[in-house]
Design a protein around this motif. Sequence first.
Motif, PDB file in Angstrom:
ATOM      1  N   ARG A 167       0.844  -1.196   0.000  1.00  0.00           N
ATOM      2  CA  ARG A 167       0.000   0.000   0.000  1.00  0.00           C
ATOM      3  C   ARG A 167       0.878   1.244   0.000  1.00  0.00           C
ATOM      4  NH1 ARG A 167      -2.186   2.942   4.535  1.00  0.00           N
ATOM      5  NH2 ARG A 167      -1.042   1.442   5.807  1.00  0.00           N
ATOM      6  N   PHE A 168       0.599   2.163  -0.927  1.00  0.00           N
ATOM      7  CA  PHE A 168       1.306   3.439  -0.976  1.00  0.00           C
ATOM      8  C   PHE A 168       0.437   4.522  -0.345  1.00  0.00           C
ATOM      9  CE2 PHE A 168       4.057   1.322  -3.883  1.00  0.00           C
ATOM     10  CZ  PHE A 168       5.247   2.031  -3.836  1.00  0.00           C
ATOM     11  N   VAL A 169       1.044   5.295   0.561  1.00  0.00           N
ATOM     12  CA  VAL A 169       0.326   6.319   1.314  1.00  0.00           C
ATOM     13  C   VAL A 169       0.964   7.682   1.047  1.00  0.00           C
ATOM     14  CG1 VAL A 169      -0.492   7.018   3.602  1.00  0.00           C
ATOM     15  CG2 VAL A 169      -0.040   4.591   3.127  1.00  0.00           C
ATOM     16  N   PRO A 170       0.178   8.709   0.704  1.00  0.00           N
ATOM     17  CA  PRO A 170       0.728  10.063   0.590  1.00  0.00           C
ATOM     18  C   PRO A 170       0.954  10.636   1.993  1.00  0.00           C
ATOM     19  CG  PRO A 170      -1.626  10.106   0.165  1.00  0.00           C
ATOM     20  CD  PRO A 170      -1.264   8.668   0.364  1.00  0.00           C
ATOM     21  N   VAL A 171       2.167  11.091   2.295  1.00  0.00           N
ATOM     22  CA  VAL A 171       2.499  11.552   3.654  1.00  0.00           C
ATOM     23  C   VAL A 171       3.293  12.852   3.592  1.00  0.00           C
ATOM     24  CG1 VAL A 171       2.480   9.235   4.678  1.00  0.00           C
ATOM     25  CG2 VAL A 171       4.597  10.146   3.690  1.00  0.00           C
ATOM     26  N   ALA A 172       3.310  13.532   4.738  1.00  0.00           N
ATOM     27  CA  ALA A 172       4.094  14.765   4.882  1.00  0.00           C
ATOM     28  C   ALA A 172       4.395  14.966   6.356  1.00  0.00           C
ATOM     29  CB  ALA A 172       3.332  15.968   4.331  1.00  0.00           C
ATOM     30  N   ALA A 173       5.393  15.785   6.646  1.00  0.00           N
ATOM     31  CA  ALA A 173       5.633  16.206   8.025  1.00  0.00           C
ATOM     32  C   ALA A 173       4.489  17.132   8.440  1.00  0.00           C
ATOM     33  CB  ALA A 173       6.965  16.914   8.122  1.00  0.00           C
ATOM     34  N   PRO A 174       4.110  17.130   9.714  1.00  0.00           N
ATOM     35  CA  PRO A 174       2.920  17.882  10.150  1.00  0.00           C
ATOM     36  C   PRO A 174       2.934  19.364   9.768  1.00  0.00           C
ATOM     37  CG  PRO A 174       3.674  16.422  11.888  1.00  0.00           C
ATOM     38  CD  PRO A 174       4.705  16.361  10.811  1.00  0.00           C
ATOM     39  N   GLY A 175       4.067  20.027   9.815  1.00  0.00           N
ATOM     40  CA  GLY A 175       4.070  21.457   9.552  1.00  0.00           C
ATOM     41  C   GLY A 175       4.108  21.855   8.096  1.00  0.00           C
ATOM     42  N   LEU A 176       4.204  20.884   7.185  1.00  0.00           N
ATOM     43  CA  LEU A 176       4.375  21.225   5.775  1.00  0.00           C
ATOM     44  C   LEU A 176       3.069  21.535   5.071  1.00  0.00           C
ATOM     45  CD1 LEU A 176       6.649  21.335   3.533  1.00  0.00           C
ATOM     46  CD2 LEU A 176       5.834  19.051   2.869  1.00  0.00           C
ATOM     47  N   THR A 219      14.128  14.737  -6.656  1.00  0.00           N
ATOM     48  CA  THR A 219      14.319  13.335  -7.016  1.00  0.00           C
ATOM     49  C   THR A 219      15.299  12.658  -6.063  1.00  0.00           C
ATOM     50  OG1 THR A 219      16.053  13.930  -8.599  1.00  0.00           O
ATOM     51  CG2 THR A 219      13.815  13.725  -9.443  1.00  0.00           C
ATOM     52  N   VAL A 220      14.951  11.439  -5.672  1.00  0.00           N
ATOM     53  CA  VAL A 220      15.763  10.687  -4.720  1.00  0.00           C
ATOM     54  C   VAL A 220      15.970   9.276  -5.270  1.00  0.00           C
ATOM     55  CG1 VAL A 220      15.009  11.991  -2.696  1.00  0.00           C
ATOM     56  CG2 VAL A 220      13.687  10.025  -3.457  1.00  0.00           C
ATOM     57  N   PRO A 221      17.020   8.561  -4.818  1.00  0.00           N
ATOM     58  CA  PRO A 221      17.326   7.248  -5.400  1.00  0.00           C
ATOM     59  C   PRO A 221      16.508   6.091  -4.838  1.00  0.00           C
ATOM     60  CG  PRO A 221      19.001   7.851  -3.803  1.00  0.00           C
ATOM     61  CD  PRO A 221      18.088   9.042  -3.926  1.00  0.00           C
ATOM     62  N   ASP A 222      15.946   6.249  -3.615  1.00  0.00           N
ATOM     63  CA  ASP A 222      15.237   5.133  -3.004  1.00  0.00           C
ATOM     64  C   ASP A 222      14.239   5.656  -1.979  1.00  0.00           C
ATOM     65  OD1 ASP A 222      16.667   5.540  -0.431  1.00  0.00           O
ATOM     66  OD2 ASP A 222      18.393   4.824  -1.581  1.00  0.00           O
ATOM     67  N   HIS A 223      13.408   4.748  -1.465  1.00  0.00           N
ATOM     68  CA  HIS A 223      12.359   5.158  -0.531  1.00  0.00           C
ATOM     69  C   HIS A 223      12.903   5.512   0.848  1.00  0.00           C
ATOM     70  CE1 HIS A 223       8.785   4.797  -2.947  1.00  0.00           C
ATOM     71  NE2 HIS A 223       9.162   3.608  -3.381  1.00  0.00           N
ATOM     72  N   GLN A 232      12.030  15.406   7.333  1.00  0.00           N
ATOM     73  CA  GLN A 232      12.676  16.685   7.629  1.00  0.00           C
ATOM     74  C   GLN A 232      11.856  17.877   7.134  1.00  0.00           C
ATOM     75  OE1 GLN A 232      15.222  16.911   9.614  1.00  0.00           O
ATOM     76  NE2 GLN A 232      15.433  14.679   9.735  1.00  0.00           N
ATOM     77  N   GLY A 233      10.682  17.612   6.566  1.00  0.00           N
ATOM     78  CA  GLY A 233       9.821  18.704   6.117  1.00  0.00           C
ATOM     79  C   GLY A 233      10.268  19.369   4.836  1.00  0.00           C
ATOM     80  N   LEU A 234      11.134  18.704   4.072  1.00  0.00           N
ATOM     81  CA  LEU A 234      11.637  19.297   2.838  1.00  0.00           C
ATOM     82  C   LEU A 234      10.730  19.012   1.645  1.00  0.00           C
ATOM     83  CD1 LEU A 234      15.405  18.368   3.270  1.00  0.00           C
ATOM     84  CD2 LEU A 234      14.334  20.603   3.635  1.00  0.00           C
ATOM     85  N   ALA A 235       9.853  18.028   1.780  1.00  0.00           N
ATOM     86  CA  ALA A 235       8.970  17.657   0.677  1.00  0.00           C
ATOM     87  C   ALA A 235       7.865  16.757   1.228  1.00  0.00           C
ATOM     88  CB  ALA A 235       9.751  16.939  -0.418  1.00  0.00           C
ATOM     89  N   TRP A 236       6.898  16.447   0.356  1.00  0.00           N
ATOM     90  CA  TRP A 236       5.875  15.452   0.670  1.00  0.00           C
ATOM     91  C   TRP A 236       5.941  14.390  -0.428  1.00  0.00           C
ATOM     92  CZ3 TRP A 236       1.813  14.043  -2.529  1.00  0.00           C
ATOM     93  CH2 TRP A 236       1.637  14.840  -3.665  1.00  0.00           C
ATOM     94  N   GLY A 237       5.307  13.261  -0.223  1.00  0.00           N
ATOM     95  CA  GLY A 237       5.327  12.233  -1.263  1.00  0.00           C
ATOM     96  C   GLY A 237       4.647  10.950  -0.817  1.00  0.00           C
ATOM     97  N   HIS A 238       4.603  10.009  -1.725  1.00  0.00           N
ATOM     98  CA  HIS A 238       3.995   8.703  -1.451  1.00  0.00           C
ATOM     99  C   HIS A 238       5.072   7.721  -1.009  1.00  0.00           C
ATOM    100  CE1 HIS A 238       0.797  10.555  -3.811  1.00  0.00           C
ATOM    101  NE2 HIS A 238      -0.004   9.585  -3.411  1.00  0.00           N
ATOM    102  N   LEU A 239       4.783   6.973   0.041  1.00  0.00           N
ATOM    103  CA  LEU A 239       5.720   5.975   0.554  1.00  0.00           C
ATOM    104  C   LEU A 239       4.991   4.661   0.823  1.00  0.00           C
ATOM    105  CD1 LEU A 239       7.807   8.121   3.073  1.00  0.00           C
ATOM    106  CD2 LEU A 239       8.676   7.015   1.000  1.00  0.00           C
ATOM    107  N   PRO A 240       5.701   3.532   0.736  1.00  0.00           N
ATOM    108  CA  PRO A 240       5.081   2.250   1.091  1.00  0.00           C
ATOM    109  C   PRO A 240       4.609   2.268   2.541  1.00  0.00           C
ATOM    110  CG  PRO A 240       7.177   1.915  -0.030  1.00  0.00           C
ATOM    111  CD  PRO A 240       7.097   3.369   0.285  1.00  0.00           C
ATOM    112  N   GLY A 241       3.430   1.727   2.775  1.00  0.00           N
ATOM    113  CA  GLY A 241       2.852   1.733   4.115  1.00  0.00           C
ATOM    114  C   GLY A 241       3.735   1.074   5.156  1.00  0.00           C
TER     115      GLY A 241
END
Length: 294
Positions: A167-176, A219-223, A232-241
């Motif tokens: 399952r992929f979940v869209p997530v972010a740090a709380p302050g972003l 862009t990053v090389p891995d999850h 670190q609040g630098l971005a948001w994105g989808h990550l494996p659950g």
Amino acid sequence: MHDFTLQELQCFDAVATHGGFEAAAQALHRTHPAVFAAVAKLERRLGIGLFDRTGYRVRLTDEGRAFHARARTLLQEMRSLRRFAAQLALGQESELRVVIGDFCPPRPVLGMLSNFFARYPETRLHLSLEAVGGPVERLLDGEADLIIHGINKRDPALEWIDLGKVRFVPVAAPGLVPKVHTKLRPEQLRSRTQAVIRDTARHSAPQEHFLVEGAHQCTVPDHSTKKEVILQGLAWGHLPGFLVEEELRAGSLVSLAGKHFPGSVEDLVAARRADLPHGPVAQALWNHIQDRRA
């Protein structure tokens, strides 16, 4: 009725599959007259008409359709027997190339590989990590014997073992992001940086997953790196659950899942080429994965 030959069956199957003698001849790399003669000879041997040739395109007769269903089973068994013979001729491999995809849970898969290759010390494991379209491209290009990733299950060149769902979940740090996380619309995130995995495919068409049009991308090389950037609040994105369960419970990450960002569920499989022979160690690994997939 006299015995028919494998070549006659192959020509008949090609005409039935491709819808005509010319197309069948091209698929078999034979001449049109040779294919026509083989099918006519098969019909004489059987004493039945396999094709109706009265129209613009040849069509299977009722007898031809029933015979084709049985003939295809025989031809599939013949191809399987040829692959098996090729496997026996290969002998034990000195190396197996395994590619792990970006959303594969590493611990159980690496543990399974470690357990298997401890039993085959003469076969070296060549392990690589690829992302997005990279694993399938490596497999189709002949640079991998087996991948653990997601595939197009409609591709007849591949066979697979289902390992589970991720399952992929869209997530972010709380302050972003704004506090009403689940009602966010794409335009509300255009001003925020979106972290995306770098596709390691070299020549395949780029795959775009979950991208917000117009948003700045990191862009990053891995999850694992992607997760740290998001924490670190630098971005948001989808990550494996499986990678963010603890952070979501602790509140160091918040889920953005909602109507406009539903996330997704992806099939994780072990896959290999269905149209190529596999040596004894590769087949043993395949059987090992089938036994251990639970």
